[in-house]
Write a protein that holds these residues in place. Structure first.
Motif, PDB file in Angstrom:
ATOM      1  N   GLN A 166       0.830  -1.207   0.000  1.00 52.79           N
ATOM      2  CA  GLN A 166       0.000   0.000   0.000  1.00 52.79           C
ATOM      3  C   GLN A 166       0.865   1.259   0.000  1.00 52.79           C
ATOM      4  O   GLN A 166       0.586   2.204  -0.748  1.00 52.79           O
ATOM      5  CB  GLN A 166      -0.905   0.034   1.241  1.00 52.79           C
ATOM      6  CG  GLN A 166      -2.113  -0.836   1.165  1.00 52.79           C
ATOM      7  CD  GLN A 166      -2.882  -0.753   2.467  1.00 52.79           C
ATOM      8  OE1 GLN A 166      -2.760  -1.628   3.311  1.00 52.79           O
ATOM      9  NE2 GLN A 166      -3.663   0.282   2.631  1.00 52.79           N
ATOM     10  N   ASN A 167       1.876   1.261   0.844  1.00 54.50           N
ATOM     11  CA  ASN A 167       2.736   2.443   0.955  1.00 54.50           C
ATOM     12  C   ASN A 167       3.427   2.763  -0.366  1.00 54.50           C
ATOM     13  O   ASN A 167       3.617   3.933  -0.704  1.00 54.50           O
ATOM     14  CB  ASN A 167       3.754   2.274   2.079  1.00 54.50           C
ATOM     15  CG  ASN A 167       3.127   2.422   3.451  1.00 54.50           C
ATOM     16  OD1 ASN A 167       2.033   2.973   3.600  1.00 54.50           O
ATOM     17  ND2 ASN A 167       3.803   1.906   4.463  1.00 54.50           N
ATOM     18  N   ILE A 168       3.776   1.735  -1.123  1.00 54.41           N
ATOM     19  CA  ILE A 168       4.379   1.971  -2.435  1.00 54.41           C
ATOM     20  C   ILE A 168       3.375   2.686  -3.331  1.00 54.41           C
ATOM     21  O   ILE A 168       3.719   3.655  -4.016  1.00 54.41           O
ATOM     22  CB  ILE A 168       4.857   0.645  -3.063  1.00 54.41           C
ATOM     23  CG1 ILE A 168       6.113   0.162  -2.321  1.00 54.41           C
ATOM     24  CG2 ILE A 168       5.124   0.816  -4.564  1.00 54.41           C
ATOM     25  CD1 ILE A 168       6.561  -1.237  -2.674  1.00 54.41           C
ATOM     26  N   PHE A 169       2.116   2.241  -3.300  1.00 54.43           N
ATOM     27  CA  PHE A 169       1.121   2.895  -4.150  1.00 54.43           C
ATOM     28  C   PHE A 169       0.783   4.296  -3.655  1.00 54.43           C
ATOM     29  O   PHE A 169       0.516   5.184  -4.462  1.00 54.43           O
ATOM     30  CB  PHE A 169      -0.116   2.011  -4.335  1.00 54.43           C
ATOM     31  CG  PHE A 169       0.136   0.951  -5.356  1.00 54.43           C
ATOM     32  CD1 PHE A 169       0.072   1.245  -6.715  1.00 54.43           C
ATOM     33  CD2 PHE A 169       0.515  -0.321  -4.976  1.00 54.43           C
ATOM     34  CE1 PHE A 169       0.358   0.293  -7.673  1.00 54.43           C
ATOM     35  CE2 PHE A 169       0.805  -1.296  -5.922  1.00 54.43           C
ATOM     36  CZ  PHE A 169       0.723  -0.987  -7.269  1.00 54.43           C
ATOM     37  N   TYR A 170       0.831   4.517  -2.339  1.00 55.31           N
ATOM     38  CA  TYR A 170       0.658   5.883  -1.840  1.00 55.31           C
ATOM     39  C   TYR A 170       1.784   6.782  -2.358  1.00 55.31           C
ATOM     40  O   TYR A 170       1.551   7.931  -2.728  1.00 55.31           O
ATOM     41  CB  TYR A 170       0.624   5.924  -0.310  1.00 55.31           C
ATOM     42  CG  TYR A 170      -0.683   5.468   0.297  1.00 55.31           C
ATOM     43  CD1 TYR A 170      -1.904   5.961  -0.165  1.00 55.31           C
ATOM     44  CD2 TYR A 170      -0.710   4.558   1.347  1.00 55.31           C
ATOM     45  CE1 TYR A 170      -3.106   5.560   0.387  1.00 55.31           C
ATOM     46  CE2 TYR A 170      -1.905   4.148   1.905  1.00 55.31           C
ATOM     47  CZ  TYR A 170      -3.096   4.648   1.426  1.00 55.31           C
ATOM     48  OH  TYR A 170      -4.282   4.244   1.988  1.00 55.31           O
ATOM     49  N   GLU A 171       2.995   6.261  -2.395  1.00 53.97           N
ATOM     50  CA  GLU A 171       4.126   7.027  -2.908  1.00 53.97           C
ATOM     51  C   GLU A 171       3.949   7.307  -4.406  1.00 53.97           C
ATOM     52  O   GLU A 171       4.195   8.423  -4.868  1.00 53.97           O
ATOM     53  CB  GLU A 171       5.440   6.275  -2.663  1.00 53.97           C
ATOM     54  CG  GLU A 171       6.671   7.021  -3.114  1.00 53.97           C
ATOM     55  CD  GLU A 171       6.919   8.321  -2.359  1.00 53.97           C
ATOM     56  OE1 GLU A 171       7.568   9.203  -2.950  1.00 53.97           O
ATOM     57  OE2 GLU A 171       6.471   8.478  -1.210  1.00 53.97           O
ATOM     58  N   LEU A 172       3.511   6.297  -5.152  1.00 49.64           N
ATOM     59  CA  LEU A 172       3.263   6.503  -6.581  1.00 49.64           C
ATOM     60  C   LEU A 172       2.181   7.560  -6.800  1.00 49.64           C
ATOM     61  O   LEU A 172       2.294   8.395  -7.696  1.00 49.64           O
ATOM     62  CB  LEU A 172       2.858   5.185  -7.245  1.00 49.64           C
ATOM     63  CG  LEU A 172       3.945   4.115  -7.326  1.00 49.64           C
ATOM     64  CD1 LEU A 172       3.359   2.808  -7.830  1.00 49.64           C
ATOM     65  CD2 LEU A 172       5.115   4.568  -8.182  1.00 49.64           C
ATOM     66  N   MET A 173       1.154   7.536  -5.956  1.00 47.25           N
ATOM     67  CA  MET A 173       0.078   8.522  -6.062  1.00 47.25           C
ATOM     68  C   MET A 173       0.602   9.928  -5.749  1.00 47.25           C
ATOM     69  O   MET A 173       0.241  10.895  -6.426  1.00 47.25           O
ATOM     70  CB  MET A 173      -1.070   8.163  -5.111  1.00 47.25           C
ATOM     71  CG  MET A 173      -1.815   6.899  -5.526  1.00 47.25           C
ATOM     72  SD  MET A 173      -2.923   6.278  -4.239  1.00 47.25           S
ATOM     73  CE  MET A 173      -4.363   7.300  -4.531  1.00 47.25           C
ATOM     74  N   ALA A 174       1.461  10.021  -4.740  1.00 42.23           N
ATOM     75  CA  ALA A 174       1.984  11.330  -4.327  1.00 42.23           C
ATOM     76  C   ALA A 174       2.890  11.942  -5.384  1.00 42.23           C
ATOM     77  O   ALA A 174       2.971  13.166  -5.507  1.00 42.23           O
ATOM     78  CB  ALA A 174       2.737  11.190  -3.005  1.00 42.23           C
ATOM     79  N   THR A 175       3.548  11.097  -6.168  1.00 39.46           N
ATOM     80  CA  THR A 175       4.496  11.614  -7.154  1.00 39.46           C
ATOM     81  C   THR A 175       3.915  11.707  -8.560  1.00 39.46           C
ATOM     82  O   THR A 175       4.585  12.227  -9.459  1.00 39.46           O
ATOM     83  CB  THR A 175       5.773  10.742  -7.192  1.00 39.46           C
ATOM     84  OG1 THR A 175       5.406   9.399  -7.502  1.00 39.46           O
ATOM     85  CG2 THR A 175       6.494  10.785  -5.855  1.00 39.46           C
ATOM     86  N   LEU A 176       2.697  11.239  -8.752  1.00 38.07           N
ATOM     87  CA  LEU A 176       2.078  11.286 -10.075  1.00 38.07           C
ATOM     88  C   LEU A 176       1.567  12.702 -10.351  1.00 38.07           C
ATOM     89  O   LEU A 176       0.767  13.244  -9.590  1.00 38.07           O
ATOM     90  CB  LEU A 176       0.911  10.289 -10.137  1.00 38.07           C
ATOM     91  CG  LEU A 176       0.264  10.070 -11.497  1.00 38.07           C
ATOM     92  CD1 LEU A 176       1.266   9.495 -12.484  1.00 38.07           C
ATOM     93  CD2 LEU A 176      -0.914   9.104 -11.349  1.00 38.07           C
ATOM     94  N   ASN A 177       2.046  13.292 -11.429  1.00 35.67           N
ATOM     95  CA  ASN A 177       1.645  14.648 -11.790  1.00 35.67           C
ATOM     96  C   ASN A 177       0.419  14.559 -12.707  1.00 35.67           C
ATOM     97  O   ASN A 177       0.552  14.392 -13.913  1.00 35.67           O
ATOM     98  CB  ASN A 177       2.797  15.380 -12.481  1.00 35.67           C
ATOM     99  CG  ASN A 177       2.490  16.838 -12.723  1.00 35.67           C
ATOM    100  OD1 ASN A 177       1.329  17.242 -12.835  1.00 35.67           O
ATOM    101  ND2 ASN A 177       3.529  17.644 -12.799  1.00 35.67           N
TER     102      ASN A 177
END
Length: 128
Positions: A58-69
């Motif tokens: 989950q944390n990996i996907f939260y990070e991907l979400m946070a960095t997706l422009n």
């Protein structure tokens, strides 16, 4: 010390000197790995191991979400954000319910995200 271990040194250097694209690939590969470990932990009835690994995924996907422009990426980025959000919600459901069926649904989707990013990386580097 961990740095005296050749594998630990290699692993540390591979992360330290990786490009942004390579780091992204490492993240999505990690998400697949953690999801599969979490699934097996459900089967093994190892609640702690399941929880820890599904949280990592989950944390990996939260990070991907946070960095997706989303503004710069347009409709494609919005679609990826929706997929990431769906994956996080399903991982949460699987973790709460300890339901292997949910994991069987979400793991192929996580693998598809990984494959998408691998293909994008290859295209950006002109690799066949």
């Amino acid at each position: 010390m961990a740095l005296n271990n050749p594998y630990a040194t290699y692993k540390n250097n591979s992360v330290t000197y990786a490009s942004k694209e390579q780091l992204l690939l490492m993240l999505v590969e990690g998400a697949v790995k953690f999801a599969k470990i979490g699934r097996q932990a459900i089967v093994d009835k190892d609640i702690k191991k399941c929880h820890e690994n599904l949280i990592k995924a989950q944390n990996i996907f939260y990070e991907l979400m946070a960095t997706l422009n989303v503004e710069q990426g347009g409709e494609w980025a919005k679609a990826m954000m929706n997929i990431y959000d769906f994956i996080v919600r399903r991982l949460t459901d699987a973790n709460i319910k300890k339901d292997v069926t949910i994991m069987d649904e979400v793991i192929p989707l996580i693998e598809e995200v990984k494959n998408t990013w691998e293909e994008a990386y290859k295209l950006s580097k002109n690799i066949k």
